[in-house]
Design an enzyme around this catalytic site. Structure first.
Site, PDB file in Angstrom:
ATOM      1  N   GLY A   1       0.823  -1.345  -0.029  1.00  0.00           N
ATOM      2  CA  GLY A   1       0.239   0.010  -0.071  1.00  0.00           C
ATOM      3  C   GLY A   1       0.776   1.265   0.096  1.00  0.00           C
ATOM      4  N   PRO A   2       0.190   2.595  -0.204  1.00  0.00           N
ATOM      5  CA  PRO A   2       1.051   3.682  -0.127  1.00  0.00           C
ATOM      6  C   PRO A   2       1.865   3.878   1.178  1.00  0.00           C
ATOM      7  CG  PRO A   2      -1.425   4.190  -0.418  1.00  0.00           C
ATOM      8  CD  PRO A   2      -1.251   2.624  -0.412  1.00  0.00           C
ATOM      9  N   PRO A   3       2.534   5.061   1.277  1.00  0.00           N
ATOM     10  CA  PRO A   3       3.217   5.280   2.653  1.00  0.00           C
ATOM     11  C   PRO A   3       2.216   5.667   3.534  1.00  0.00           C
ATOM     12  CG  PRO A   3       4.271   6.287   0.731  1.00  0.00           C
ATOM     13  CD  PRO A   3       3.032   5.823   0.128  1.00  0.00           C
ATOM     14  N   GLY A   4       2.527   5.395   4.874  1.00  0.00           N
ATOM     15  CA  GLY A   4       1.601   5.832   5.842  1.00  0.00           C
ATOM     16  C   GLY A   4       0.132   5.364   6.046  1.00  0.00           C
TER      17      GLY A   4
ATOM     18  N   THR B   1       3.784  -0.892   8.340  1.00  0.00           N
ATOM     19  CA  THR B   1       4.890  -0.992   9.318  1.00  0.00           C
ATOM     20  C   THR B   1       4.317  -1.344  10.789  1.00  0.00           C
ATOM     21  OG1 THR B   1       6.346   0.438   8.333  1.00  0.00           O
ATOM     22  CG2 THR B   1       7.126  -0.386   9.953  1.00  0.00           C
TER      23      THR B   1
ATOM     24  N   SER C   1      -4.354   2.804 -17.928  1.00  0.00           N
ATOM     25  CA  SER C   1      -5.523   3.130 -17.552  1.00  0.00           C
ATOM     26  C   SER C   1      -5.720   4.796 -17.754  1.00  0.00           C
ATOM     27  CB  SER C   1      -5.572   3.218 -15.666  1.00  0.00           C
ATOM     28  OG  SER C   1      -4.583   3.910 -15.172  1.00  0.00           O
TER      29      SER C   1
ATOM     30  N   LYS D   1      -7.951   5.736  -6.463  1.00  0.00           N
ATOM     31  CA  LYS D   1      -8.062   6.671  -7.348  1.00  0.00           C
ATOM     32  C   LYS D   1      -9.431   7.518  -7.054  1.00  0.00           C
ATOM     33  CE  LYS D   1      -6.082   4.471 -11.341  1.00  0.00           C
ATOM     34  NZ  LYS D   1      -6.384   3.335 -12.652  1.00  0.00           N
TER      35      LYS D   1
HETATM   36  P1  ADP Z   1       3.847   2.593   6.274  1.00  0.00           P
HETATM   37  O1  ADP Z   1       4.463   1.354   6.906  1.00  0.00           O
HETATM   38  O2  ADP Z   1       2.528   2.024   5.537  1.00  0.00           O
HETATM   39  O3  ADP Z   1       4.439   3.422   5.450  1.00  0.00           O
HETATM   40  P2  ADP Z   1       3.332   3.417   9.061  1.00  0.00           P
HETATM   41  O4  ADP Z   1       3.180   2.137   9.476  1.00  0.00           O
HETATM   42  O5  ADP Z   1       4.581   3.813   9.272  1.00  0.00           O
HETATM   43  O6  ADP Z   1       3.141   3.475   7.632  1.00  0.00           O
HETATM   44  O7  ADP Z   1       2.441   4.255   9.789  1.00  0.00           O
HETATM   45  C1  ADP Z   1       2.404   5.797   9.997  1.00  0.00           C
HETATM   46  C2  ADP Z   1       1.641   6.135  11.122  1.00  0.00           C
HETATM   47  O8  ADP Z   1       0.272   6.155  11.028  1.00  0.00           O
HETATM   48  C3  ADP Z   1       2.132   5.305  12.332  1.00  0.00           C
HETATM   49  O9  ADP Z   1       2.168   6.127  13.280  1.00  0.00           O
HETATM   50  C4  ADP Z   1       0.957   4.390  12.477  1.00  0.00           C
HETATM   51  O10 ADP Z   1       0.753   3.913  13.987  1.00  0.00           O
HETATM   52  C5  ADP Z   1      -0.277   5.217  12.047  1.00  0.00           C
HETATM   53  N1  ADP Z   1      -1.291   4.483  11.427  1.00  0.00           N
HETATM   54  C6  ADP Z   1      -1.618   3.998  10.145  1.00  0.00           C
HETATM   55  N2  ADP Z   1      -2.554   3.403   9.857  1.00  0.00           N
HETATM   56  C7  ADP Z   1      -3.340   3.596  11.101  1.00  0.00           C
HETATM   57  C8  ADP Z   1      -4.618   2.824  11.630  1.00  0.00           C
HETATM   58  N3  ADP Z   1      -5.468   2.280  10.837  1.00  0.00           N
HETATM   59  N4  ADP Z   1      -4.680   3.084  13.078  1.00  0.00           N
HETATM   60  C9  ADP Z   1      -3.999   3.838  13.601  1.00  0.00           C
HETATM   61  N5  ADP Z   1      -2.938   4.153  13.334  1.00  0.00           N
HETATM   62  C10 ADP Z   1      -2.631   4.191  12.138  1.00  0.00           C
END
Ligand code: ADP
Length: 768
Positions: free
Chosen positions: A350-353, A357, A673, A716
């Protein structure tokens, strides 16, 4: 005149040949010899000595004794213990036995004295000089030659005396000595002596060479030994060496390695103990043994088996993501039943954030396992995964073993972050090493190049994350189960911010819980005007900024309660970074809004088409991939085929050059697309009908105008929504994907399902 033939008592010599002009010391033990000596001493006569042919014969008969011997004067007789007598005799002249008179008690013989003959005195002189030279050489090269003897013979000029003395001292073999003794021609005697001396000089030379070589080896060995001992003594003084070896040995035994690995480690320690502590090799070995001992070989943590508790932990860490949490719980259940990790490797995409992780961290917490994370972003060398061989200077193990050392147990949750960012180059393909790590058939004996011994990874729970599946190497993808985490809608983000991000940031900033209140409107404001993302990372960053300001207020001014509303947002976060409706609202000819799905989530994308007078040439710019170039050409052909329906004169295509450009050129774009968007922009340019800017679209098109489905619809749609677009055209075949889109978004946005390009044109192009 002196008598030539005389009778004398005779002593048979064993292992010794006497010569005239020499003094001989010998011990007599045999009765016959002692009796002969006694007879001579009694009568005051000389003795005759001759050498027996075979020295092993104890009781020789006349046949066993050489005929030629030496008449000697007895100089001294000393009684030694047990019927043994030591005598010193002087050799006088050579004689030959003519007859044995008595052989009973002792040998009594008649001998005839012999004289040397000189045929050619010049030859004799030459040979004598040669012999002297050879003796001088021998004296120089052989350490065995007695220096006194050399001085003595230096003054001897009589050739036969010289031969006798040298033969007695230097000649080694008895038969050669006897030969010289028997020979009476002086020149011949000298010649024989010279040949023997020649040989001796050569032997001495080789002997010296061997001796030097042996000495050199001994010297070197001794020097090294001496230096090592010195170093050892110094280290001992400093209390290093011995303690360290014992300590290492102890560590190896305590590490509880498999027997054969322990044996190897101990062998290395033994090697180390023999080395100077300061040598570079010893540092390498010490480092290696420390790696082996630092790794955990059998420490296994207990898994949490209570799945209810596990679900609670997952819920406590993340908002929503119900399907994903459910899948994780199922995975844990299977793991418990099978007692192992034989299922596929989970890969969150999935996209970042979006929480990839952090959800893996939660899995570790839910299972009560240790968590370690290894980023694969930018890894392009196999050695980074599998280590360098120890022969390389500065070699270290690969990242996998490094992580296992950090985990300090054999069953952590190991996250391979950004597995799609791994690349390969001439240094080898890291993907193949990763394959070995992830393959349950092989990973129980993973061999790191540095460690050289197998390490069991089969208890590790591997989880991966990636932004897109496209760049994950196919063989790796094959072993994974892809779990997609798409972006969050505005409402979801608000909930995540309220329930998770704000409490988390408050805690991190040392602010009491609930002392910061951010209204929903303010959160919406942050989401729309300060961030533009699929995940919540920037949102979290903005909330952190608010918390920093709040912390400052508490410390400086003692304020306790804070309420952040949409009105005072700017005082905390500064001027908004994005305009709410950033898409230009003015409809334009030749410019259409598409929707794309990139590694960082969904995004809107503008496609511009300009026409010039020309010859029908096509120019494409904006870092387009091959697939996108092809769909541009398809779109042009499609527009040409529908020209008449939209009132375009087909002849115009011959006289017009087309330039298609997609801005934000730094980002490479590919995929089919954008097909309908391109066709719309081109049609707009040729038909002079403007494209409605508030409409966005996505879909692949065939040459005949059929609209084909695309991926990433949810992403999208959310991107279009974020950009303020309220009408989107999507392929009809994507209808089933609509249920994934959050309700509040669906309720707000008008979705047109298109099956044919005509539907697209009708909805996107303004009326003339
Ligand atoms: P990724 O690995 O997908 O780039 P992270 O796991 O680093 O993203 O998430 C970034 C931040 O967003 C973290 O602090 C995480 O706890 C928070 N976060 C993301 N999704 C959720 C969620 N569904 N519920 C609570 N916190 C979330």
């Amino acid at each position: 005149m002196e008598e030539k033939v005389i009778s004398l008592p005779m002593i048979a010599l064993r292992g010794l040949v006497a010569f005239p002009d020499t003094t001989i010391q010998l011990d007599l033990g045999r009765k016959k010899s002692i009796a002969a000596l006694k007879n001579a001493v009694d009568k005051g006569s000389s003795v005759f000595v001759a050498t027996q042919k075979d020295l092993s014969v104890d009781n020789p008969t006349p046949q066993d004794i050489n005929k030629v011997g030496v008449i000697c004067r007895v100089v001294q007789v000393t009684e030694v213990a047990n019927d043994s007598v030591r005598i010193i005799i002087n050799g006088l002249e050579t004689a030959e036995i003519i007859d044995y008179i008595n052989t009973d008690k002792f040998f009594y013989v008649t001998v005839s004295k012999q004289e040397y003959a000189v045929a050619d005195s010049i030859e004799v002189e030459a040979l004598l000089r040669r012999a002297r030279e050879l003796m001088a050489q021998l004296g120089l090269s052989s350490t065995k030659t007695d220096k006194d003897f050399l001085i003595r013979i230096a003054g001897i000029y009589s050739p036969n005396e010289y031969v006798n003395m040298v033969a007695n001292e230097i000649v080694y073999k008895d038969d050669e000595k006897q030969d010289i003794l028997q020979t009476l021609d002086t020149a011949q005697r000298l010649a024989k002596l010279c040949s023997i001396l020649n040989k001796e000089v050569e032997i001495a030379r080789i002997d010296r060479k061997i001796a030097t070589r042996v000495r050199r080896q001994i010297d070197k060995g001794q020097k090294e030994y001496y230096l090592k001992e010195q170093i050892r003594a110094i280290s001992k003084e400093l209390g290093e060496d011995e303690d360290e070896i014992a300590e290492l040995e102890d560590l190896v035994k305590k590490a509880k390695m498999p027997a054969e690995i322990e044996e190897k480690a101990l062998k290395e320690v033994r090697r180390l103990s023999k080395m100077a502590p300061s040598s570079p090799d010893s540092a390498v070995i010490r480092n290696y043994v420390e790696w082996l001992t630092d790794l955990s070989w059998n420490n296994k943590t207990d898994d949490n088996k209570d799945l209810k508790k596990a679900k609670e932990i997952l819920d406590c860490d993340h908002f929503g993501l119900e399907k994903i949490k459910q899948r994780i719980i199922e995975y844990l259940a299977v793991m418990q039943l099978t007692g192992g990790l034989h299922g596929p490797i989970l890969c969150f995409v999935g996209p970042p954030g979006v929480g990839k992780t952090s959800i893996v961290k939660s899995i570790a917490r839910a299972l009560d396992r240790k968590y370690v994370r290894m980023s694969l972003g930018g890894v392009r060398d196999e050695a980074e995964i599998r280590g360098h061989r120890r022969t390389y200077i500065g070699a270290i193990p690969g990242k996998v073993i490094y992580m296992m050392k950090q985990a300090q147990c054999i069953n952590p949750v190991l996250l391979f972050d950004e597995i799609d960012k791994m690349s390969s180059d001439f240094r080898g393909d890291p993907a193949s090493a990763m394959l070995e790590v992830l393959d349950p058939e092989q990973n129980f004996s993973f061999v790191d190049h540095y460690l050289e011994v197998p390490y069991d990874l089969s208890n590790v729970l591997f989880v991966c994350t990636a932004n897109t599946v496209e760049s994950i190497p196919a063989p790796l993808l094959d072993r994974m189960e892809i779990i997609e985490l798409s972006g969050y809608a505005e409402e979801e983000k608000i909930q995540i911010a309220k329930q998770f991000l704000l409490p988390k940031q408050e805690k991190l900033h040392g602010i009491q819980e609930h002392s910061v209140r951010i209204t929903d409107d303010a959160l919406r404001g942050i989401i729309t005007r300060y961030t533009r993302e699929s995940g919540v990372r920037s949102l979290e960053r903005e909330i952190a900024t608010i918390c920093r300001k709040v912390a400052l207020g508490i410390v400086n001014e003692g304020i306790t309660g804070f309420e952040i509303s949409d009105d005072n947002l700017e005082s905390y976060l500064g001027i908004a970074k994005f305009k709410n409706d950033y898409i230009d609202t003015k409809d334009e000819v030749g410019s259409a809004t598409g929707l794309a799905w990139t590694a960082v989530g969904g995004t809107t994308l503008t496609i511009d088409v300009t026409l010039f007078d020309g010859k029908g040439e096509i120019t494409l710019t904006g870092m387009l991939g091959d697939v996108m170039k092809e769909s541009a050409r398809t779109a042009i052909s499609l527009v040409k085929s529908r020209a008449r329906e939209y009132g375009i004169d087909p002849a115009v295509f011959q006289k017009t050059d087309i330039h298609i450009h997609i801005p934000e050129g730094a980002i490479p774009k590919d995929g089919p697309s954008a097909g309908i968007t391109m066709a719309t922009a081109i049609m707009s340019a040729f038909s002079h009908r403007a494209v409605i800017k508030k409409v966005a679209m996505t879909g692949e098109t065939t040459l005949r105008g059929k609209v084909l489905p695309i991926g990433g619809l949810k992403e999208k749609t959310l991107a279009a929504y974020r950009a303020g677009i309220r009408k989107i055209i999507v392929p009809e075949d994507n209808q089933p994907d609509l249920k994934e889109i959050p309700k509040e978004v669906l309720g707000d946005i008008d979705i047109v399902l298109a099956n044919d390009i005509t539907t697209v044109f009708d909805n996107a192009l303004a009326r003339l």
